[in-house]
Motif scaffolding. Structure first.
Motif, PDB file in Angstrom:
ATOM      1  N   VAL A  45      43.651  94.338 -14.572  1.00  0.00           N
ATOM      2  CA  VAL A  45      43.005  93.760 -13.431  1.00  0.00           C
ATOM      3  C   VAL A  45      42.243  92.798 -13.822  1.00  0.00           C
ATOM      4  CG1 VAL A  45      43.094  96.055 -11.708  1.00  0.00           C
ATOM      5  CG2 VAL A  45      41.338  96.011 -13.220  1.00  0.00           C
ATOM      6  N   GLU A  46      41.175  92.487 -14.639  1.00  0.00           N
ATOM      7  CA  GLU A  46      40.905  92.116 -15.228  1.00  0.00           C
ATOM      8  C   GLU A  46      41.134  90.671 -15.239  1.00  0.00           C
ATOM      9  OE1 GLU A  46      38.575  92.669 -19.175  1.00  0.00           O
ATOM     10  OE2 GLU A  46      37.677  90.177 -18.800  1.00  0.00           O
ATOM     11  N   ALA A  47      42.811  90.337 -15.011  1.00  0.00           N
ATOM     12  CA  ALA A  47      42.873  88.808 -14.662  1.00  0.00           C
ATOM     13  C   ALA A  47      42.414  89.211 -13.391  1.00  0.00           C
ATOM     14  CB  ALA A  47      44.350  89.709 -14.230  1.00  0.00           C
ATOM     15  N   VAL A  48      41.745  89.582 -12.296  1.00  0.00           N
ATOM     16  CA  VAL A  48      41.854  89.097 -10.788  1.00  0.00           C
ATOM     17  C   VAL A  48      40.666  88.009 -11.694  1.00  0.00           C
ATOM     18  CG1 VAL A  48      40.802  89.955  -8.591  1.00  0.00           C
ATOM     19  CG2 VAL A  48      42.754  91.001  -9.727  1.00  0.00           C
ATOM     20  N   GLY A  49      39.503  88.229 -11.790  1.00  0.00           N
ATOM     21  CA  GLY A  49      38.568  87.658 -12.072  1.00  0.00           C
ATOM     22  C   GLY A  49      39.032  86.004 -13.196  1.00  0.00           C
ATOM     23  N   LEU A  50      40.006  85.818 -13.486  1.00  0.00           N
ATOM     24  CA  LEU A  50      40.753  84.643 -13.618  1.00  0.00           C
ATOM     25  C   LEU A  50      40.395  83.788 -12.994  1.00  0.00           C
ATOM     26  CD1 LEU A  50      41.609  86.358 -17.399  1.00  0.00           C
ATOM     27  CD2 LEU A  50      40.016  84.077 -17.421  1.00  0.00           C
ATOM     28  N   LEU A  51      42.015  84.621 -11.509  1.00  0.00           N
ATOM     29  CA  LEU A  51      42.146  83.687 -10.827  1.00  0.00           C
ATOM     30  C   LEU A  51      41.221  82.341  -9.755  1.00  0.00           C
ATOM     31  CD1 LEU A  51      43.426  85.876  -8.284  1.00  0.00           C
ATOM     32  CD2 LEU A  51      44.978  84.145  -9.959  1.00  0.00           C
ATOM     33  N   GLY A  52      38.980  82.694 -10.374  1.00  0.00           N
ATOM     34  CA  GLY A  52      38.441  81.183  -9.834  1.00  0.00           C
ATOM     35  C   GLY A  52      38.682  81.115 -10.713  1.00  0.00           C
ATOM     36  N   LEU A  53      38.959  80.400 -11.820  1.00  0.00           N
ATOM     37  CA  LEU A  53      38.806  80.269 -13.016  1.00  0.00           C
ATOM     38  C   LEU A  53      39.895  78.912 -12.534  1.00  0.00           C
ATOM     39  CD1 LEU A  53      36.766  79.226 -14.944  1.00  0.00           C
ATOM     40  CD2 LEU A  53      38.264  80.034 -16.674  1.00  0.00           C
ATOM     41  N   ILE A  67      36.742  97.695  -6.449  1.00  0.00           N
ATOM     42  CA  ILE A  67      38.305  97.791  -5.783  1.00  0.00           C
ATOM     43  C   ILE A  67      37.745  96.941  -4.232  1.00  0.00           C
ATOM     44  CG2 ILE A  67      40.676  98.032  -3.914  1.00  0.00           C
ATOM     45  CD1 ILE A  67      40.563 101.035  -6.278  1.00  0.00           C
ATOM     46  N   SER A  68      36.675  96.900  -4.413  1.00  0.00           N
ATOM     47  CA  SER A  68      36.827  96.122  -2.661  1.00  0.00           C
ATOM     48  C   SER A  68      36.154  94.397  -2.870  1.00  0.00           C
ATOM     49  CB  SER A  68      35.374  96.044  -1.601  1.00  0.00           C
ATOM     50  OG  SER A  68      35.286  97.193  -1.885  1.00  0.00           O
ATOM     51  N   ALA A  69      35.416  94.418  -4.297  1.00  0.00           N
ATOM     52  CA  ALA A  69      35.145  93.280  -4.747  1.00  0.00           C
ATOM     53  C   ALA A  69      36.128  92.397  -5.546  1.00  0.00           C
ATOM     54  CB  ALA A  69      34.303  93.097  -5.690  1.00  0.00           C
ATOM     55  N   ALA A  70      37.247  93.297  -5.774  1.00  0.00           N
ATOM     56  CA  ALA A  70      38.357  92.360  -6.465  1.00  0.00           C
ATOM     57  C   ALA A  70      39.498  92.395  -4.837  1.00  0.00           C
ATOM     58  CB  ALA A  70      39.948  93.212  -6.994  1.00  0.00           C
ATOM     59  N   VAL A  71      39.676  93.100  -4.353  1.00  0.00           N
ATOM     60  CA  VAL A  71      40.033  92.555  -3.002  1.00  0.00           C
ATOM     61  C   VAL A  71      39.316  90.960  -2.336  1.00  0.00           C
ATOM     62  CG1 VAL A  71      40.978  93.374  -0.630  1.00  0.00           C
ATOM     63  CG2 VAL A  71      41.026  94.624  -2.344  1.00  0.00           C
ATOM     64  N   LEU A  72      37.840  91.253  -2.440  1.00  0.00           N
ATOM     65  CA  LEU A  72      37.386  89.576  -1.919  1.00  0.00           C
ATOM     66  C   LEU A  72      37.967  88.437  -3.049  1.00  0.00           C
ATOM     67  CD1 LEU A  72      35.261  89.422   0.154  1.00  0.00           C
ATOM     68  CD2 LEU A  72      33.896  89.344  -1.971  1.00  0.00           C
ATOM     69  N   VAL A  73      37.656  88.958  -3.755  1.00  0.00           N
ATOM     70  CA  VAL A  73      37.553  87.099  -4.761  1.00  0.00           C
ATOM     71  C   VAL A  73      39.117  87.624  -4.584  1.00  0.00           C
ATOM     72  CG1 VAL A  73      38.040  86.894  -7.456  1.00  0.00           C
ATOM     73  CG2 VAL A  73      35.577  88.351  -6.627  1.00  0.00           C
ATOM     74  N   ALA A  74      40.356  88.278  -4.190  1.00  0.00           N
ATOM     75  CA  ALA A  74      41.458  87.445  -4.342  1.00  0.00           C
ATOM     76  C   ALA A  74      42.449  86.445  -2.849  1.00  0.00           C
ATOM     77  CB  ALA A  74      42.476  88.898  -4.750  1.00  0.00           C
ATOM     78  N   ALA A  75      41.369  87.796  -2.697  1.00  0.00           N
ATOM     79  CA  ALA A  75      41.439  87.702  -0.919  1.00  0.00           C
ATOM     80  C   ALA A  75      40.685  85.412  -1.003  1.00  0.00           C
ATOM     81  CB  ALA A  75      40.826  88.098   0.551  1.00  0.00           C
ATOM     82  N   LEU A  76      39.824  84.958  -0.928  1.00  0.00           N
ATOM     83  CA  LEU A  76      38.987  83.911  -1.303  1.00  0.00           C
ATOM     84  C   LEU A  76      39.958  82.832  -2.344  1.00  0.00           C
ATOM     85  CD1 LEU A  76      35.265  84.860  -1.934  1.00  0.00           C
ATOM     86  CD2 LEU A  76      35.591  84.107   0.051  1.00  0.00           C
ATOM     87  N   ILE A  77      40.585  83.983  -3.019  1.00  0.00           N
ATOM     88  CA  ILE A  77      41.293  82.310  -3.341  1.00  0.00           C
ATOM     89  C   ILE A  77      42.874  81.899  -2.986  1.00  0.00           C
ATOM     90  CG2 ILE A  77      42.236  81.243  -5.813  1.00  0.00           C
ATOM     91  CD1 ILE A  77      40.044  83.363  -6.844  1.00  0.00           C
ATOM     92  N   LEU A  78      42.976  83.463  -2.616  1.00  0.00           N
ATOM     93  CA  LEU A  78      44.424  83.511  -1.718  1.00  0.00           C
ATOM     94  C   LEU A  78      44.389  83.022  -0.529  1.00  0.00           C
ATOM     95  CD1 LEU A  78      46.139  86.597  -3.389  1.00  0.00           C
ATOM     96  CD2 LEU A  78      46.295  83.431  -4.238  1.00  0.00           C
ATOM     97  N   ALA A  79      43.486  83.175   0.571  1.00  0.00           N
ATOM     98  CA  ALA A  79      42.979  82.631   1.656  1.00  0.00           C
ATOM     99  C   ALA A  79      43.209  80.596   1.521  1.00  0.00           C
ATOM    100  CB  ALA A  79      41.852  82.790   2.616  1.00  0.00           C
ATOM    101  N   ALA A  80      42.708  80.253   0.665  1.00  0.00           N
ATOM    102  CA  ALA A  80      42.339  78.812   0.265  1.00  0.00           C
ATOM    103  C   ALA A  80      44.037  77.726   0.220  1.00  0.00           C
ATOM    104  CB  ALA A  80      41.686  78.072  -0.763  1.00  0.00           C
TER     105      ALA A  80
END
Lengths: 325, 518
Positions: free
Chosen positions: B354-362, B14-27
């Motif tokens: 939740v795998e959708a979170v991973g797709l945000l980066g792309l 969950i921390s990893a998912a939050v981190l990924v989402a945060a990195l992108i949404l922060a931008a």
């Protein structure tokens, strides 16, 4: 521990270095490349300024301006080198640039009057083709021909924007009709100059939008005379590249000195065969051998930089509607 | 629920998912924060959105459908050079766009080999520009990826199942229905969604091969909003549209995946008793040959041109190559740190939403992420100093969805098959990973790491915004050479890039499969 020591050494070294003033110049990518003008100009200017000149390359002219707007007044840059006349109005609107006077006897086809920016080189946009092709004499003839061209998208590249201004300046209200005629000649539109020129060299098109000076590269650097630029009788649009100093610079005198240096012989003589453009002031030794073989447009076109923003929007809409049919 | 039998800690996931989402949404947030509200989306933006979705859907559909026979053929055939071919098939995907496009044009272009051959036999030439050109190029990029993902899934089927099928005397058709179809239903929606998202952010390919303004994508609109208009509001809105499209597609596609898992069995090399000869054999040979020709001919032209350009390359290309390798290796480390816990979390859930979170980066525009982080970093540190770490991080984010697609199915099976045993042994936390999961996932980890390294090598996105002259990566250096008219030297640099990307991919992929039977 090792890292701490390393960090300490770096810090001390930086402080020692800081005693020589640092002059930061933002510019486009190809200027700083080792085969570009950057390294030669850096060495020559540092020899006379007792300073550390640092070129920072990023994208092209449009990317430079976007970067400045992002950084705002906090920018580390003292000067920006590489904006052109299409971008000057937008650059001034940011309020980030200082006024500057440069004393030079310009050899430009137009009179230069600007209180902030000094031109350092310039060129004409032109369609480059294989030397064995008989080129059309103007946009109308091009539109009537079966010749295939590659151009750049004005939404992502500065030459693409230049072409919009060229057609607009030459044809005014008739520009939409010209674009409609050209639509079937356009093989494709690319993101930037490199892609378009690459496609042309691959044989994907008969002509590519580039500069009248492009054949000079092939002629001088590659001893290849198979490329030529088409002379259009309605005139050729100019791109004048300029340098300007930022109001927030902490080295204003050095910045002035650099602007003056850019029009001096030491800098100007380097530009033709590194940046492949015409120098703003002809060097004492004249232009390099090979430049005399380039076409010389009978008429130089240039829209005053203040008029560009409004015209750009109109021309872009015309371009989009003609080419998306 | 059976899946819960194994005690994979969900906290790190969950921390990893939050981190990924945060990195992108922060931008996105940073860009919006700096924006001056005013302009919304215009009609041109909406038609760009339409075109983007259309071409991405077509590209995803064609890539996945065509990958089925190719992957099936590769899965059940053994021949000399198969390993090399599978590695080479990964190549188009990791090349910088311009290199790949020039390769495609060398074969399919106006002056290309195909048109030359057609002219030779007196047939009219073809033109590649238009929607079909965009889709063709996207299939060129993504068919190999889809094939690799399907192949990987095929190899998770235990040999016992094929043996059983053989003992029952099932025909290839029956084997397909009983074993392979459920497998495809499990892997295809995710693969298609992934390729849809990749094509959603396409910009240079669509513009170049689309033939002009008709082929405007959202990414180009974002580019324009940033560069000439500096309309951060519109840029952020468009970025959100792109994120929303990708995110909802992904969530939808992952939602409809039936939670099928294949029965247990011991790991053995994949042996097939069906489809040994006759028509099946010829068909497989045909599919492999056609796919190899389609993918390898353009690459051949990149190699041929590169070899000519090698002697003209300046020494700085090697320095740039070193920088790129460093960035790629850091990306791999960052990726594994994010992907493994995330995959562990997803695998213990019944559905993969939740795998959708991973797709945000792309799905996020690199220009938007770069600009957003520039806004955030600039007040506290010099963006130049952070150019390489930020590039490595964003590259890892971009590779994350691939890694998840590769890791999750295998991890899910591992958890289902060995969960009970692990529970009986009281394995939790790190020992669980150390003794059960990592050894069994090694081929997948190797593949994911290889793909990340290779993708990172070829990426041009973020570095351009942060770069200073000393930290040019290889693709950037290649563009600089092109910008200085040195097309031949640039072709040489492209060849080095191709070799290094494939090399990194091969080393990790091989390393993962070393002494592992899969």
């Amino acid at each position: 521990m090792k890292y701490l020591t390393l960090a300490a050494i770096t810090l001390v070294a930086t402080q020692a270095w800081a005693e020589t003033p640092e002059l930061v110049v933002y510019t486009y990518d190809s200027f700083v490349a080792e085969w570009g003008p950057g390294p030669v100009i850096e060495a020559a200017f540092e020899a006379e300024c007792a300073c550390d000149l640092k070129f920072v390359g990023m994208g092209d002219g449009a990317a430079l301006l976007a970067r400045l707007k992002l950084e705002g007044a906090r920018s580390d840059a003292d000067l920006v080198l590489g904006l052109d006349t299409s971008l000057i109005a937008a650059a001034k609107e940011t309020g980030l640039f200082a006024t500057a006077t440069v004393d030079a006897d310009y050899d430009l086809p137009v009179t230069w009057e600007d209180d902030s920016f000094a031109p350092y080189d310039w060129g004409y946009f032109a369609f480059v083709h294989s030397a064995d092709l008989t080129p059309p004499a103007n946009f109308r003839a091009l539109a009537d021909s079966d010749l295939k061209i590659v151009i750049q998208d004005p939404r992502s590249s500065t030459p693409g924007l230049g072409l919009l201004m060229w057609v607009k300046d030459a044809y005014g209200d008739e520009a939409p009709a010209i674009w409609e005629g050209l639509a079937d000649n356009v093989v494709t539109v690319t993101k930037g100059w490199s892609e378009a020129y690459g496609l042309f060299l691959e044989g994907e098109a008969d002509m590519v939008l580039s500069y009248t000076t492009s054949p000079a590269y092939h002629l001088i650097a590659e001893e290849d005379a198979t490329k030529a630029a088409a002379a259009f009788d309605e005139g050729h649009y100019m791109q004048i590249e300029v340098v300007g100093k930022l109001a927030g610079s902490d080295q204003p005198e050095l910045a002035d000195q650099f602007m003056q240096f850019m029009v001096s012989d030491a800098a100007q003589s380097v530009l033709p065969t590194t940046n492949w453009m015409y120098p703003a002031v002809t060097p004492q030794g004249g232009l390099p051998e090979g430049f005399e073989k380039l076409i010389e447009p009978g008429k130089a076109l240039l829209i005053p930089s203040d008029d560009v923003p409004a015209l750009r929007e109109e021309a872009l809409a015309e371009w989009l509607s003609a080419l998306s049919q | 629920m059976a899946l819960r039998a194994v005690a994979i800690s969900t906290k790190t996931g969950i921390s990893a998912a939050v981190l990924v989402a945060a990195l992108i949404l922060a931008a996105v947030g940073a860009v919006l924060w700096r924006a001056e509200f005013g302009s919304g989306l215009g009609p041109a933006d909406w038609s760009a959105i339409q075109f983007t979705v259309l071409q991405a859907a077509l590209s995803a559909l064609l890539s996945t459908v065509l990958a089925i026979p190719v992957a099936r053929a590769l899965a059940r055939r053994r021949f000399v050079g198969r390993g090399l071919l599978v590695t080479l098939l990964g190549a188009p995907f990791i090349l910088p766009v311009i290199v790949a496009v020039l390769g495609v044009l060398a074969v399919f272009g106006r002056a290309g080999w195909l048109n030359a051959a057609l002219a030779l036999v007196g047939l009219p030439g073809i033109t590649i520009y238009g929607l079909h050109g965009v889709v063709l190029a996207h299939v060129f990029f993504n068919l190999p990826l889809a094939t690799r993902l399907l192949l990987q899934a095929w190899q998770t089927v235990s040999a016992e199942r094929f043996r059983l099928a053989a003992q029952l005397g099932l025909t290839p058709r029956a084997v397909f229905r009983s074993i392979e179809l459920p497998l495809l239903r499990q892997i295809l929606p995710g693969t298609a969604a992934l390729i849809f998202v990749i094509c959603l952010t396409s910009f240079a390919v669509a513009l170049t091969l689309g033939g002009g303004p008709r082929a405007t994508t959202i990414e180009l609109a974002i580019y324009q909003a940033f560069r000439f208009d500096f309309d951060l509001n519109r840029a952020a809105l468009l970025s959100l549209v792109q994120l929303g499209l990708a995110g909802s597609t992904a969530a939808l596609a992952l939602w409809i995946i039936p939670a099928i898992s294949l029965g247990g069995g011991q790991d053995r090399p994949l042996h097939r008793w069906d489809a040994r000869g006759g028509l099946q054999r010829w068909l497989d040979a045909l599919f492999i040959t056609v796919a190899a020709g389609f993918l390898l001919l353009p690459l051949t032209s990149v190699v041929l041109r590169g070899v000519i350009g090698l002697p003209q390359m300046p020494a700085s290309v090697w320095q740039a190559a070193g920088t790129s390798v460093t960035v790629a290796l850091i990306s791999v480390v960052v990726l594994l740190a994010l992907a493994l816990p995330l995959a562990g979390w997803i695998a213990t859930r019944a559905r993969g939403g939740v795998e959708a979170v991973g797709l945000l980066g792309l799905a996020a525009s690199p220009l938007m992420i770069g600009t957003g982080w520039f806004i955030l970093i600039n007040p506290v540190a010099s963006p130049f100093a952070l150019a390489l770490p930020v590039t490595a991080l964003v590259n890892a984010l971009m590779a994350l969805p691939f890694a998840l697609r590769i890791l999750v199915p295998r991890l899910r099976d591992t958890v289902q098959i060995y969960g009970r045993q692990a529970q009986m042994l009281g394995l939790t936390g790190w020992p669980l990973w150390r003794w059960l999961i990592l050894p069994r996932l090694r081929p997948q980890i190797g593949f994911a790491a290889g793909l990340t390294g290779a993708l990172s090598m070829g990426d041009l996105g973020v570095i351009a915004l942060f770069a200073d002259p000393d930290s040019a990566t290889l693709p950037l250096q290649m563009y600089r050479l092109m910008g200085a008219y040195r097309m031949e030297a640039a072709a040489g640099a492209a060849l080095i890039l191709l070799a290094l990307s494939l090399g990194i991919f091969w080393i990790f992929d091989k390393g993962g499969r070393w002494h592992a039977d899969a």
